[in-house]
Design an enzyme around this catalytic site. Sequence first.
Site, mmCIF file in Angstrom:
data_model
loop_
_atom_site.group_PDB
_atom_site.id
_atom_site.type_symbol
_atom_site.label_atom_id
_atom_site.label_comp_id
_atom_site.label_asym_id
_atom_site.label_seq_id
_atom_site.Cartn_x
_atom_site.Cartn_y
_atom_site.Cartn_z
ATOM 1 N N ASP A 9 0.936 -1.159 -0.119
ATOM 2 C CA ASP A 9 -0.095 0.089 0.037
ATOM 3 C C ASP A 9 1.041 1.307 -0.008
ATOM 4 O OD1 ASP A 9 -2.300 1.748 0.525
ATOM 5 O OD2 ASP A 9 -1.653 1.817 2.365
ATOM 6 N N LEU A 10 0.406 2.518 -0.235
ATOM 7 C CA LEU A 10 1.124 3.469 -0.356
ATOM 8 C C LEU A 10 0.946 4.489 0.845
ATOM 9 C CD1 LEU A 10 0.555 4.681 -4.154
ATOM 10 C CD2 LEU A 10 2.873 3.780 -3.011
ATOM 11 N N ASP A 11 -0.109 5.066 1.106
ATOM 12 C CA ASP A 11 -0.509 5.990 2.071
ATOM 13 C C ASP A 11 -0.517 5.340 3.474
ATOM 14 O OD1 ASP A 11 -0.811 8.981 0.850
ATOM 15 O OD2 ASP A 11 -2.223 7.488 -0.363
ATOM 16 N N GLY A 44 -5.760 2.499 -2.881
ATOM 17 C CA GLY A 44 -6.956 3.319 -3.421
ATOM 18 C C GLY A 44 -6.812 4.495 -4.267
ATOM 19 N N ASP A 213 -2.036 -0.873 6.101
ATOM 20 C CA ASP A 213 -2.503 -0.271 7.086
ATOM 21 C C ASP A 213 -3.683 0.045 7.478
ATOM 22 O OD1 ASP A 213 -2.650 3.329 6.960
ATOM 23 O OD2 ASP A 213 -2.533 1.876 5.310
ATOM 24 N N ASN A 216 -8.809 -1.438 3.869
ATOM 25 C CA ASN A 216 -8.987 -1.738 2.423
ATOM 26 C C ASN A 216 -7.525 -2.566 2.046
ATOM 27 O OD1 ASN A 216 -7.249 0.613 2.833
ATOM 28 N ND2 ASN A 216 -7.401 1.076 0.588
#
Length: 265
Positions: A9-11, A44, A213, A216
């Site tokens: 994931d990124l953020d 997302g 984190d 999703n």
Amino acid sequence: MTPRLIVSDLDGTLLGSDHTLHDSTVEVLRALVEQGHHVALASGRHYHDMKVFRDQLDIPAHLISTNGAYVHNPDDALLAANHLEPEHAKTLIGLPRPPQVRLNLYRESGWHIDSEAPHLLSLHASTGFGYEVVPPAQMDTNGVGKVLYLGDPKALKQLEAQAQEAHGDGLHITYSTIDSLEIMAGGVNKGVALSSLLERLGLAPVDCLAFGDNLNDTEMLDLAGEAQVMANAHPALFDRVTGAERIGHHGEAAVAEWLKKRFGL
């Protein structure tokens, strides 16, 4: 050496608190690709938003965007696109909501929003990705990857219940943050997209290392042979993922630090 797929994931995970890549993260992922491992980013965020980070990494990474609605290969070819049924999108656009809750559509071509919201652009400051204001009555219900509501968590809970009552299994409903309700077509999530990518690469889930984190990320983490949950994760995420390991904080480049130890870099 057995090649692995490293998916993150990124953020709140791969990116720092300022929503940018740490230098150490870039260095570690480049080193792992040089060793023959595969990398995928799963978010997302919109594909055009994510592509900037892949370009900064300068590695041949796959992109799973819009919570699994779209999958692109390292050469930018679209491998999969899964849209909401137009009637479902129409229902979601028309759900009654408080005026402070923003309605967003993520489409293959861009991001539509129902009203100006300059504060939302700070998340995308490093990529330059922005929205186009489109009144709800003019929003196209075809080709919608996800409907995103942003605002008060209590209002979002009411919208979630209304969406569930209206279309049930025809929707996949999740949260990327407490104030971000994300709705895709039924069966569309990061885990399903990851499964198809693993098959394409000739790898099994046991060969996958995943980092996340928030809620999703649940299906993606649950599929991976090695699942890592950030210290800053949503409180419910760790308990939702079987066999997950809790690692450090995204603001301290914890993914890079964990990968260094895991692969002896």
